[in-house]
Each structure stands twice: as structure tokens, then as C-alpha cells.
Design an enzyme around this catalytic site. Structure first.
Site, PDB file in Angstrom:
ATOM      1  N   GLY A 363       5.625   4.733   2.108  1.00  0.00           N
ATOM      2  CA  GLY A 363       5.921   6.124   2.443  1.00  0.00           C
ATOM      3  C   GLY A 363       6.262   6.367   3.898  1.00  0.00           C
ATOM      4  N   SER A 681      -3.998 -18.908   9.487  1.00  0.00           N
ATOM      5  CA  SER A 681      -5.149 -18.267   8.864  1.00  0.00           C
ATOM      6  C   SER A 681      -5.604 -18.950   7.575  1.00  0.00           C
ATOM      7  CB  SER A 681      -4.868 -16.790   8.611  1.00  0.00           C
ATOM      8  OG  SER A 681      -3.982 -16.651   7.543  1.00  0.00           O
ATOM      9  N   LYS A 724      -5.189  -8.035   3.542  1.00  0.00           N
ATOM     10  CA  LYS A 724      -5.736  -9.169   2.810  1.00  0.00           C
ATOM     11  C   LYS A 724      -6.839  -8.718   1.861  1.00  0.00           C
ATOM     12  CE  LYS A 724      -4.521 -12.722   6.121  1.00  0.00           C
ATOM     13  NZ  LYS A 724      -4.975 -13.579   7.205  1.00  0.00           N
TER      14      LYS A 724
HETATM   15  P1  ADP Z   1       8.956   2.952   3.106  1.00  0.00           P
HETATM   16  O1  ADP Z   1       9.824   3.699   3.990  1.00  0.00           O
HETATM   17  O2  ADP Z   1       7.574   2.739   3.650  1.00  0.00           O
HETATM   18  O3  ADP Z   1       9.519   1.665   2.603  1.00  0.00           O
HETATM   19  P2  ADP Z   1       9.377   5.121   1.308  1.00  0.00           P
HETATM   20  O4  ADP Z   1       9.103   6.204   2.250  1.00  0.00           O
HETATM   21  O5  ADP Z   1      10.780   4.803   0.980  1.00  0.00           O
HETATM   22  O6  ADP Z   1       8.656   3.798   1.814  1.00  0.00           O
HETATM   23  O7  ADP Z   1       8.538   5.373   0.010  1.00  0.00           O
HETATM   24  C1  ADP Z   1       8.896   4.940  -1.296  1.00  0.00           C
HETATM   25  C2  ADP Z   1       8.574   5.995  -2.301  1.00  0.00           C
HETATM   26  O8  ADP Z   1       7.198   6.145  -2.463  1.00  0.00           O
HETATM   27  C3  ADP Z   1       9.100   7.357  -1.918  1.00  0.00           C
HETATM   28  O9  ADP Z   1       9.599   7.967  -3.055  1.00  0.00           O
HETATM   29  C4  ADP Z   1       7.845   8.094  -1.448  1.00  0.00           C
HETATM   30  O10 ADP Z   1       7.939   9.462  -1.689  1.00  0.00           O
HETATM   31  C5  ADP Z   1       6.777   7.475  -2.288  1.00  0.00           C
HETATM   32  N1  ADP Z   1       5.481   7.473  -1.602  1.00  0.00           N
HETATM   33  C6  ADP Z   1       4.995   6.528  -0.804  1.00  0.00           C
HETATM   34  N2  ADP Z   1       3.784   6.846  -0.335  1.00  0.00           N
HETATM   35  C7  ADP Z   1       3.464   8.030  -0.882  1.00  0.00           C
HETATM   36  C8  ADP Z   1       2.317   8.901  -0.795  1.00  0.00           C
HETATM   37  N3  ADP Z   1       1.246   8.575  -0.054  1.00  0.00           N
HETATM   38  N4  ADP Z   1       2.352  10.029  -1.485  1.00  0.00           N
HETATM   39  C9  ADP Z   1       3.410  10.357  -2.247  1.00  0.00           C
HETATM   40  N5  ADP Z   1       4.504   9.596  -2.372  1.00  0.00           N
HETATM   41  C10 ADP Z   1       4.539   8.436  -1.707  1.00  0.00           C
END
Ligand code: ADP
Length: 802
Positions: A363, A681, A724
Site C-alpha cells: 500500500g 544471516s 522474517k
Molecule cells: P505498493 O505500492 O506498496 O506496491 P500498492 O499501493 O500498489 O502497493 O497496493 C496494492 C493494492 O493493495 C492497492 O489496491 C491498495 O489499495 C491495496 N492495499 C494495500 N495495503 C492496504 C491497506 N492497508 N488497506 C487497504 N488497501 C490496501
């Protein structure tokens, strides 16, 4: 016949701004009462009158002292009364006179004068003749330059032989101030007067030729301007005929100029664009160069030089938005809010850059996007993965065909405002090679001290990036170039626990997928257990990206069924999930389900989060060869050597044949052999697997470990503890050995995970073996060695032995 002149009194006519020289016949207008009276007195007498100039032209009623002492005695040749009481007279100069004194008679002045005899001077005849010739020549030049003197005057002058008449005739023709003429009148010897005339002629000649030059120059300029105007009008007409100019008569150039006025560019940029527009104007429209220039102008005009959106600076709104879109991540949200609060208080855009670090799908991007929404700013994402060319950041110079500005400027054009939130994804994947160092270019973009004058090669003029809020994301911190890392405020987002994944799926991902596939919650339902099952058997990741995709797949399949009319609604359950997602791809846990000799489970930290790693060792008869397979990196190989050396040094205590290194070959393999593995590690895990194989004692299968080993058997701390432990938990491990020095990292582990894991902190390899290896079974016969510090409760080993 002119009567001889005596010293006597004559009526006086004061002259304003003019003079009459001897020999000259001059018309005069007489208007002042006193002057008219003087003329009338003259006519009553012998027709002679004294003309003398007054010092100041403006004096209306001159007193005797206002009049020059030298004048001309004249004879009135004609007199004409004109209406309004004026008189016009024609006078002929007779000779110079000195005005001795002036008397106020009845209504006019009476001047007592003495004649000035004509004298020559000190020159001899020839000299004077020479002087006359020069004066004549100069006068001719003078007449030719100036237009005001009629050409017949030249004729007259050339025929005069008498030097006195010659000098006075020329003097009277000169276009000079009357004071200069008065000076000439007052020079009595004719030689001297001629010299003075010559001086004046030279001077006037110079001035006249200068005048002429100026005139010519000005005329040329005027002509040029006129010519250009005329030609331009012609071009306009031609363009209109060719259809290159629209009805209103404006061309592309006019439109560009118009746009430029509206675009509110900074001075420097405006000047540059104007310059380019002028260049374009002079080019053939189809020329290749013209396309380049036009392209450049379009770019410059399309950039948001002064357009900005208004910030919404309300932390409560920001908090609400972050909570609405993301489950959990409390610490991260708190850090983001603090960051925004500080920015708001300092009212400055200068400050550290946020860097969100964590495995894919946790996210990061979507958090950054929420920041943009919270601030009410435009948002854009820019992936830096694999950017190796500096020009991608900084643009290409315009000399290249098809050159373009760098990605930052391109993004600004797309978002259309000066102050967007830009997410720079994957800063840790920047590469650098011979094409330049994109990291250092990025430094210029991010550094608040430099970025208000960011130099893009294509634009050539600086662009202000200081109002952009940059947020960067990375998978791992250590591969971000250090100078970049220094400028960032790092916020780490570890992977999610199972429970968190479940909640995210239920609250966010599932509704999102339903909506984007056009389904309603009534049409498609999913049970909680099914979500858990998908998490376990169809994904293996730290984030939730694959999970989101799997849920998407389910939605798509059901949508197809509904559209085909096969069903009205569906419910996905544990028992039918395979219908949508196929056979499970992963098994619930990769942890060994049985205790085995020579197999130990380690914990690894990868870019996609933590993982468990099984290490296998086999000992066979041989000559002491150590084989390492499984794509191990340098550091891991060295770890294996260190572990082996440690075991040799402890062979006696461990009950291992002291000569084992000469009598057997050892093969160590780490499965998933195609994936490169590295890092220190795994040290204690390798040592454990070796010890197990050499002592023939199995390793507890529910246990895994991580830690670096020294030759003396000390256990050193490692990184990525959070990831981990999450991985261990995911994999169904229940007991983890961690280096003592990593105790502090346990604070950050969610209690839901910690509650399910038994964590033992170890300092020395002996402790590790004590925890990991089963003691020797009684039935196997006494072993020469008993492990030191064997923890209580180690159950006797019952499992398979290989
Ligand atoms: P990253 O940029 O870390 O690779 P993204 O922001 O693209 O990840 O997230 C991938 C998907 O997961 C998106 O649709 C996002 O909305 C969802 N997502 C990830 N974490 C959460 C969270 N804590 N709550 C709600 N949705 C999440």
C-alpha cells in the site's frame, strides 16, 4: 550717386534678430510706432537711416543702451504702406557706422554716427586673393549642402571682385545666428573679416554634412520600416490565399504569441519562447528544424509555469482519508500525519522527502495517493525502476532528433499544476552506467536547495520544482543510493499478518473488485474462511497485491457466468473456491512437517518480504569435499565455510569424528535452486544443518532460526526481523531462534504474531544446537558426547532418521 558720408545724426531704426550689411538690398517690415516714426522722419529728410540691431530680440521698446554700437547706414529705396499701419521698406546698406550716441527725439531715436572707413588689413594682394578663393570655394560647398540659399547667389558671388563687397555679400548670406553676423559687422579690416567668415563656413559645412548624414540615416530607416511593412502585408495576403492564415487573418505565429501572453511564463522563459517564435517565423514552415522549434514552443507553453491548486490544510480530513482507504498501518499513518503537520506549521515546502519502504503490495503507492487527495493536490506516479539514463530524468538536449524533456517535466505537463504530489516509485531500482547517473540527477530534483531552479536539458531554462510534494517508495532501503537516502525521511511498512490481510481483503479489496467487475454484494458473496483459504493457498507474499488479483479473478469468473445466464448469483466457499482459482498453488505452510536429520529451516529477507528457507545437508563417504549448491552468493558460501570450521573446532564436544573432514564429502543444498540467495544471516542455520547431518541427530521441524555465525560460534544480529517473523508465522513455524542483539526489534512486531510464536534469544551456537537438535535416543546406544546447556523439555526424538 551715393552722397558722401559725414558724421552727423540720422533717425535710428532698431532691428530685431536681423542685420543689414553694406551693399545689400533688403526688404524690412516696420511695425513698432517708434520705428515707423523714424522711417517717416527719414523720408522727410535725405532718405538715409541708421539700422542697428538690439541686443535682445525680445525687447519690445529698446532703450539706447539696448542697441549695438555698430550699425549700418542705409538708404531707403522704396516704401510701401500696408494695412494695419505697418510699412514695408526696401533698404540698401551704404556703410558701417559707429553709433556715438543716441538721442530720444520726439517719438523716435536720433543717432549720432561716425562712418567707418573701409580698410583692408595686413595681407598682401596675393594672400588676400588666395583667401578670397578659399572662401569662395567653401561658400560654394556650403551653398550646395544647404538648400536655403538660391543658386543665383553663387553666380553673383563669383562675379564680385571688390573684396569689401565680396566679404559683406557672403556674410549676409550665411545662415547663422544674428549675433555672429553682428560680430562680422564689427570686424573692420576686411582680411580679418574674411578669415572669420572662413571659420564660420568651415564650421557650418561640418554641421551641414552631419545634418545630411543624420537625415540620410533616418530616411533609410524610415524607408526600411516602410518596406518591411509593405512586404509583411504582402506575405499576409499570400498566406491568406494559401490558406495558411485563417479568416481573422491570424497565423500560427500570432496564435503562439497570443498563447505566450496568456501562459504567464517567468521572464527568462518568456524571452526564450519569444526568441524561438521569431526563429520559427523566419523558417520555411515545412523545414525539419521548424518542427523541432514548434515542438519546443508547444512544450514550453503547455507547462504549468504558474498554475497551482489550492491546498486543503486540514489534518482531520487527511486522517479521515487515510483511515478510509487503508486498514491498519497505524504507525505509518501517524508518521504521515506528523509529516504533514510539520509542513503546515513551517509553511515551507522545503523539508525531507517521505520515503515509504516495504515489500510490493503493502500500500505504499496508495498511501501516497491518499496524501495527494488529502491535500487536494493533483497526483501522479512515476516509476524509476530500471531507469539508467540520466536523460530520463533531465531530458535530452534539443540537438537530438525526437528529444523530449525528462520524466519529471513530462509529468508536470500531464498533471497541469505546479504543486502536485508526485510518487517516485522504486527509487531503490535506479541503475547507473555509462549513460550517466540518474541518481545524481534525481538528487537535484529532490534537493530543496537546488530544485527551485531545476535544469532540464530540453527546456534550457530553469523550472521551479520546489512546490512539488515528492513521496518516494522503495522495496529495500539498502540499495537506495546513499546521498538520496540522506535526504529522505524513511517510513518502513513491513508485510501484513494473515489477520491484517484478511481484514484488508474483506473491507477494501473485495468491495473494490466487486465494483470494478460490475457486481453487487448480493450477486456474489464470499465467506471469511474462503478469504483465509485464498490467502493461504493461492498467495505467497508480504503485501496484498496477488490477493487482490485472485479476488479479481473470482469476480471475473462469476461475472462471466452471470452474463452467460448460467446463474443469477453465486457464493464462493472453501469447497468451491478451486472452481474459480484452480488447484491451490501453495501449501498452507512450507515448514517441514517432520523432523529430519540434516535439514534446518532458516529465515530469509527478500524484496518481497520475509521467507522461510530450508537448508539441506548430506554427508557421504569421500575425501573431505564441500559442495555448495542452490545459487549461493559469495557471502553465503563464506558463511558455510565459517560454520564448517566452527564445527571442526568443536568436533570433540559435539561427538563428531574429528577426522570427518578427511573421510567424508559434504553436500549442502538450498532448494528453489534457481533463485539466487545471499547474505550472512543463514550462518547459524547452515551450522545447525551441518551439525545435524554429522551427528545424525534430527532438527526440530517446528523451529526456525536466523543469525550470523562467527568462527568462535558467537551469534551476531541480522536485519529484517519483522519480515522474517511474519514469514515464520505464515509458514506455521511456532518457535524461532533470534540473536540476542535483535531483541529490540521485537517491539515492532504485532502482538497477534508474537502471541503465537515462541521466541528464544540466543548468543552462542551451542545454545542454538541445544534448542534445535534432538538429544540422542537411548536406543541408539551411548554417544560419546552430550550437548551442553540442553534445554529442559526436549522431547525424545521419535521421528524418521535418514
Ligand atoms: P505498493 O505500492 O506498496 O506496491 P500498492 O499501493 O500498489 O502497493 O497496493 C496494492 C493494492 O493493495 C492497492 O489496491 C491498495 O489499495 C491495496 N492495499 C494495500 N495495503 C492496504 C491497506 N492497508 N488497506 C487497504 N488497501 C490496501
Amino acid at each position: 550717386m551715393v552722397q558722401p558720408i559725414k558724421s552727423q545724426t540720422y533717425p535710428l531704426l532698431p532691428l530685431r534678430g536681423t542685420l543689414v550689411f553694406p551693399y545689400m538690398v533688403t526688404p524690412l517690415e516696420v511695425g513698432r510706432v517708434r520705428s515707423i516714426e523714424a522711417v517717416e522722419q527719414t523720408m522727410l529728410r535725405d532718405g538715409r537711416i541708421v539700422l542697428a540691431a538690439q541686443h535682445l530680440v525680445a525687447t519690445e521698446d529698446p532703450q539706447p543702451e539696448d542697441i549695438y554700437d555698430v550699425g549700418t547706414l542705409c538708404e531707403v529705396k522704396q516704401l510701401l504702406k500696408v494695412p494695419e499701419g505697418q510699412i514695408r521698406v526696401l533698404v540698401e546698406g551704404i556703410s558701417r557706422v559707429n553709433l556715438e550716441h543716441i538721442d530720444d527725439a520726439e517719438g523716435y531715436y536720433e543717432a549720432f554716427v561716425t562712418p567707418v572707413p573701409e580698410t583692408v588689413g595686413e595681407m598682401d594682394r596675393y594672400e588676400r586673393e588666395a583667401l578670397m578663393r578659399i572662401v569662395r570655394e567653401e561658400f560654394e560647398k556650403y551653398v550646395r549642402l544647404g538648400k536655403k540659399i538660391p543658386a543665383e547667389v553663387l553666380l553673383t558671388v563669383s562675379s564680385i571682385e571688390d573684396v569689401h563687397r565680396f566679404a559683406d555679400t557672403i556674410a549676409s548670406q550665411l545662415n547663422v545666428a544674428f549675433k555672429e553676423k553682428q560680430r562680422l559687422l564689427e570686424i573692420f579690416p576686411v582680411d580679418k573679416r574674411l578669415e572669420a567668415i572662413l571659420g564660420l563656413l568651415y564650421r557650418e559645412g561640418e554641421i551641414l554634412s552631419m545634418e545630411k548624414n543624420i537625415q540620410q540615416r533616418v530616411r533609410k530607416q524610415m524607408e526600411k520600416a516602410q518596406r518591411e511593412y509593405y512586404l509583411r502585408e504582402q506575405i499576409k495576403a499570400i498566406q491568406m490565399e494559401l490558406g495558411e492564415r485563417d479568416e481573422r487573418g491570424s497565423t500560427e505565429i500570432d496564435e503562439l504569441k497570443d498563447k505566450l501572453e496568456k501562459a504567464k511564463l517567468p521572464k527568462e522563459a518568456k524571452a526564450k519562447v519569444l526568441h524561438e517564435i521569431h526563429r520559427l517565423e523566419r523558417m520555411a514552415p515545412m523545414a525539419a528544424e521548424a518542427t523541432v522549434v514548434r515542438n519546443y514552443i508547444d512544450w514550453m507553453l503547455a507547462l504549468p509555469w504558474s498554475k497551482r491548486t489550492k491546498d486543503r490544510l486540514d489534518l482531520n480530513v487527511a486522517e479521515e482519508l487515510l483511515d478510509r482507504d487503508h486498514f491498519g498501518l497505524d504507525k505509518v499513518k501517524e508518521r504521515i500525519l506528523e509529516f504533514l503537520a510539520v509542513r503546515q506549521l513551517t509553511k515551507s515546502s522545503k523539508g525531507p522527502i517521505l520515503c515509504l519502504v516495504g515489500p510490493p503490495g503493502v500500500g505504499k503507492t496508495s498511501l501516497a495517493q491518499s496524501v495527494g487527495t488529502a491535500l487536494n493536490r493533483n497526483f501522479s506516479r512515476l516509476s524509476l525502476g530500471g531507469v539508467r539514463d540520466e536523460a530520463e530524468i533531465r531530458g535530452h538536449r534539443r540537438t537530438y532528433i525526437g528529444s523530449m524533456p525528462g520524466r519529471i517535466i513530462q509529468t508536470l505537463k500531464t498533471v497541469g499544476s505546479l504543486n502536485p504530489v508526485i510518487v517516485l516509485d522504486e527509487v531503490d531500482k535506479l541503475a547507473s552506467d555509462f549513460r550517466g547517473d540518474p541518481a545524481s540527477a534525481l538528487l537535484e530534483v529532490l534537493d530543496p536547495e537546488q530544485n527551485h531552479r531545476f535544469g532540464d536539458h530540453y527546456l534550457e531554462v530553469p523550472f521551479d520544482l520546489s512546490e512539488i510534494l515528492f513521496i518516494t517508495t522503495a522495496n529495500v532501503l539498502h540499495s537506495i543510493p546513499p546521498p538520496l537516502r540522506d535526504r529522505m525521511e524513511v517510513i518502513e511498512i513491513p508485510g501484513y499478518t494473515e489477520y491484517e490481510k484478511f481484514e484488508i481483503a474483506r473491507r477494501h479489496l473485495w468491495p473494490k473488485q466487486l465494483k470494478s467487475n460490475g457486481l453487487t454484494p448480493e450477486q456474489l458473496q464470499i465467506s471469511d474462511n474462503t478469504i483465509y483459504r485464498i490467502i493461504h493457498e493461492y498467495t505467497k507474499e508480504a503485501g496484498v497485491r496477488t490477493l487482490e488479483r485472485r479476488l479479481g479473478t473470482v469476480c471475473r469468473k462469476v461475472a462471466t457466468e452471470i452474463v452467460k445466464g448460467q446463474t443469477q448469483s453465486a457464493r464462493v466457499t472453501v469447497s468451491n473456491v478451486h472452481k474459480y482459482l484452480g488447484i491451490p498453488r501453495y501449501h498452507q505452510s512450507q515448514a517441514n512437517t517432520e523432523d529430519k536429520v540434516g535439514v534446518a529451516t532458516g529465515l530469509a529477507f527478500t524484496t518481497v518480504g520475509g521467507e522461510i528457507l530450508s537448508i539441506e545437508v548430506t554427508v557421504v563417504d569421500g575425501k573431505g569435499k564441500l559442495t555448495l549448491t542452490g545459487k549461493l552468493g559469495e557471502v553465503m558460501r563464506e558463511s558455510a565455510q565459517a560454520a564448517l570450521s566452527y564445527l571442526r573446532s568443536r568436533a570433540a564436544e559435539l561427538g563428531i569424528d574429528p577426522k570427518f573432514h578427511e573421510r567424508c564429502d559434504i553436500h549442502m543444498h538450498i532448494p528453489e535452486g534457481a533463485i539466487p540467495k545471499d547474505g550472512p544471516s543463514a550462518g547459524i542455520t547452515i551450522a545447525t544443518a551441518l551439525a545435524s547431518a554429522l551427528t545424525n541427530r534430527p532438527v526440530r521441524h517446528e523451529l526456525s532460526m536466523t543469525g550470523e555465525i562467527t568462527l568462535r560460534g558467537r551469534v551476531l544480529p541480522i536485519g529484517g526481523v519483522k519480515e522474517k517473523l511474519l514469514a515464520a508465522h505464515r509458514a506455521g513455524i511456532t518457535h524461532v531462534l533470534l540473536p540476542v542483539d535483535n531483541e529490540k526489534d521485537l517491539e515492532e512486531i504485532p502482538s497477534s504474531v508474537l502471541g503465537k510464536l515462541q521466541i528464544s534469544l540466543v548468543e552462542h551456537m551451542d545454545e542454538v544446537l541445544g534448542h534445535a537438535l534432538y538429544p540422542v535416543a537411548e536406543s541408539e546406544g551411548p554417544l560419546p558426547f552430550m550437548l551442553p546447556n540442553l534445554p529442559a523439555g526436549g522431547e525424545p526424538w521419535m521421528g524418521e532418521r535418514t
